[in-house]
Scaffold this motif. Structure first.
Motif, PDB file in Angstrom:
ATOM      1  N   LYS A  22       3.067   5.548 -12.949  1.00  0.00           N
ATOM      2  CA  LYS A  22       1.936   4.893 -12.298  1.00  0.00           C
ATOM      3  C   LYS A  22       0.803   4.661 -13.298  1.00  0.00           C
ATOM      4  N   ALA A  23       0.570   5.652 -14.149  1.00  0.00           N
ATOM      5  CA  ALA A  23      -0.460   5.507 -15.173  1.00  0.00           C
ATOM      6  C   ALA A  23      -0.115   4.390 -16.152  1.00  0.00           C
ATOM      7  N   GLN A  24       1.169   4.206 -16.393  1.00  0.00           N
ATOM      8  CA  GLN A  24       1.606   3.184 -17.356  1.00  0.00           C
ATOM      9  C   GLN A  24       1.651   1.789 -16.753  1.00  0.00           C
ATOM     10  N   PHE A  25       2.127   1.671 -15.493  1.00  0.00           N
ATOM     11  CA  PHE A  25       2.385   0.351 -14.904  1.00  0.00           C
ATOM     12  C   PHE A  25       1.426  -0.026 -13.780  1.00  0.00           C
ATOM     13  N   GLY A  26       0.566   0.902 -13.371  1.00  0.00           N
ATOM     14  CA  GLY A  26      -0.479   0.566 -12.407  1.00  0.00           C
ATOM     15  C   GLY A  26      -0.077   0.582 -10.954  1.00  0.00           C
ATOM     16  N   ARG A  27       1.135   1.018 -10.653  1.00  0.00           N
ATOM     17  CA  ARG A  27       1.541   1.137  -9.252  1.00  0.00           C
ATOM     18  C   ARG A  27       2.634   2.184  -9.105  1.00  0.00           C
ATOM     19  N   LYS A  28       2.796   2.661  -7.861  1.00  0.00           N
ATOM     20  CA  LYS A  28       3.856   3.603  -7.549  1.00  0.00           C
ATOM     21  C   LYS A  28       5.155   2.848  -7.254  1.00  0.00           C
ATOM     22  N   PRO A  29       6.291   3.529  -7.368  1.00  0.00           N
ATOM     23  CA  PRO A  29       7.514   2.954  -6.801  1.00  0.00           C
ATOM     24  C   PRO A  29       7.342   2.760  -5.298  1.00  0.00           C
ATOM     25  N   GLY A  30       7.907   1.693  -4.758  1.00  0.00           N
ATOM     26  CA  GLY A  30       7.757   1.388  -3.333  1.00  0.00           C
ATOM     27  C   GLY A  30       9.090   1.369  -2.617  1.00  0.00           C
ATOM     28  N   LEU A  31       9.183   2.123  -1.506  1.00  0.00           N
ATOM     29  CA  LEU A  31      10.392   2.159  -0.696  1.00  0.00           C
ATOM     30  C   LEU A  31      10.096   1.630   0.694  1.00  0.00           C
ATOM     31  N   ALA A  32      10.722   0.519   1.062  1.00  0.00           N
ATOM     32  CA  ALA A  32      10.589  -0.048   2.404  1.00  0.00           C
ATOM     33  C   ALA A  32      11.683   0.530   3.292  1.00  0.00           C
ATOM     34  N   VAL A  33      11.269   1.126   4.407  1.00  0.00           N
ATOM     35  CA  VAL A  33      12.223   1.700   5.365  1.00  0.00           C
ATOM     36  C   VAL A  33      12.131   0.906   6.662  1.00  0.00           C
ATOM     37  N   VAL A  34      13.258   0.342   7.070  1.00  0.00           N
ATOM     38  CA  VAL A  34      13.306  -0.490   8.273  1.00  0.00           C
ATOM     39  C   VAL A  34      13.997   0.292   9.392  1.00  0.00           C
ATOM     40  N   LEU A  35      13.272   0.483  10.487  1.00  0.00           N
ATOM     41  CA  LEU A  35      13.806   1.192  11.648  1.00  0.00           C
ATOM     42  C   LEU A  35      13.683   0.295  12.866  1.00  0.00           C
ATOM     43  N   VAL A  36      14.804   0.052  13.527  1.00  0.00           N
ATOM     44  CA  VAL A  36      14.813  -0.772  14.733  1.00  0.00           C
ATOM     45  C   VAL A  36      15.221   0.111  15.917  1.00  0.00           C
ATOM     46  N   GLY A  37      14.414   0.075  16.982  1.00  0.00           N
ATOM     47  CA  GLY A  37      14.754   0.839  18.170  1.00  0.00           C
ATOM     48  C   GLY A  37      14.121   2.216  18.196  1.00  0.00           C
ATOM     49  N   GLU A  38      14.534   3.001  19.191  1.00  0.00           N
ATOM     50  CA  GLU A  38      13.900   4.293  19.447  1.00  0.00           C
ATOM     51  C   GLU A  38      14.893   5.453  19.369  1.00  0.00           C
ATOM     52  N   ASP A  39      15.955   5.306  18.598  1.00  0.00           N
ATOM     53  CA  ASP A  39      16.930   6.392  18.492  1.00  0.00           C
ATOM     54  C   ASP A  39      16.261   7.662  17.954  1.00  0.00           C
ATOM     55  N   PRO A  40      16.302   8.782  18.702  1.00  0.00           N
ATOM     56  CA  PRO A  40      15.567   9.988  18.297  1.00  0.00           C
ATOM     57  C   PRO A  40      16.002  10.539  16.942  1.00  0.00           C
ATOM     58  N   ALA A  41      17.313  10.572  16.688  1.00  0.00           N
ATOM     59  CA  ALA A  41      17.793  11.091  15.406  1.00  0.00           C
ATOM     60  C   ALA A  41      17.299  10.222  14.252  1.00  0.00           C
ATOM     61  N   SER A  42      17.332   8.906  14.445  1.00  0.00           N
ATOM     62  CA  SER A  42      16.850   7.997  13.403  1.00  0.00           C
ATOM     63  C   SER A  42      15.358   8.193  13.148  1.00  0.00           C
ATOM     64  N   GLN A  43      14.598   8.434  14.213  1.00  0.00           N
ATOM     65  CA  GLN A  43      13.160   8.687  14.059  1.00  0.00           C
ATOM     66  C   GLN A  43      12.923   9.919  13.180  1.00  0.00           C
TER      67      GLN A  43
END
Length: 285
Positions: free
Chosen positions: A25-46
């Motif tokens: 981050k100090a070198q490149f000015g940003r953190k690694p970014g992880l996009a997590v896509v969750l569809v629906g209300e499945d309790p285990a997935s939550q």
């Protein structure tokens, strides 16, 4: 017996990642970014998604959540294409299973292979089968990492993998049989149609159980001094149980993972490793 503590090992890995992400981050000015896509209300997935978000925070990785109550196939495909173009997104994870009516494979196929931190894209599966660099599925890669950390090398040993899923069994069998560190095993991939599973297991120096049946692997199936890695997490009336009968096996085996606290934390740790590697790939670090 050596207890293969995935919780403790994953904490060590997270701390190592945090040191590296802070420096990047100090070198490149940003953190690694992880996009997590969750569809629906499945309790285990939550629960899984919350655990992944906490891991991102520990590791200095930016979590970019996309929680959708509902989505059409077209809408979800559009979101994936948008995330592929987003320069601040290094990794894309679609939480499975998706609700009925959505084609999971089409969605996974749309993810940019260089952002496929789950290691499910056919390009990365193909690279893995050829022994080429690429993202590997988090659970089997986490299992290999756990063995490395405990100096348990399956080279020249007989390994039995029980379960042939695309997420765990098949990739783990491929990884164990390839040339390289913590590999070079002679691997038998067993499943529901294996003629004599007990006989196969009794010959094994390493057993990897990933079938989703509580306490399926019993003491009479395992030889003295074997290493047993239990990938299963099953909800029972008595609580969480693995695919292996831990109490019956603990005094017979050389090393074994507990459930919970074994492979599960290593899966999330490996997701963080893959996200960091994706970031380094994108910024040229």
């Amino acid at each position: 017996m050596i207890l293969l503590d995935g919780k403790e090992t994953s904490a060590t890995i997270r701390a190592e990642i945090r040191q590296e992400t802070d420096a990047l981050k100090a070198q490149f000015g940003r953190k690694p970014g992880l996009a997590v896509v969750l569809v629906g209300e499945d309790p285990a997935s939550q629960v899984y998604v919350r655990n992944k978000e906490r891991a991102c925070e520990d590791c200095g990785i930016l979590s970019i959540p996309h929680r959708l109550e509902t989505a059409t196939q077209h809408e979800l495909e559009g979101l994936i294409q948008e995330l592929n173009r987003d320069v601040n997104v290094d990794g894309i994870l679609v939480q499975l299973p998706l609700p009925k009516g959505l084609d999971s494979q089409k969605i996974l196929d749309l993810i940019d292979p260089n952002k496929d931190v789950d290691g499910f894209h056919p390009v990365n599966v193909g690279k893995m089968s050829l022994g080429l660099p690429g993202f590997k599925p988090c659970t089997p890669a986490g299992v290999i990492n756990l063995l490395k950390r405990y100096n348990l090398d399956p080279a020249c040993k007989k390994a039995v993998v029980i379960g042939r899923s695309n997420i765990v069994g098949k990739p783990l069998a491929m990884m164990l049989s390839q040339a390289g560190p913590c590999a070079n095993a002679t691997v038998t991939l067993c499943h529901s149609r294996t003629a004599d599973l007990k006989a196969e297991c009794l010959e094994a120096d390493f057993i990897f159980a990933a079938i989703g049946t509580p306490n399926f692997v019993t003491a009479d199936m395992v030889k003295e001094g074997a290493v047993v890695v239990d990938v299963g997490i099953n909800r029972t009336d008595e609580g969480l149980a693995g695919d292996c009968d831990f109490e019956a096996l603990k005094d017979k085996v050389h090393a074994m993972t507990p459930v919970p606290g074994g492979v599960g934390p290593m899966t999330i740790a490996q997701l963080m490793v893959n996200t960091l590697e994706a970031f380094k790939l994108h910024v040229g670090a």
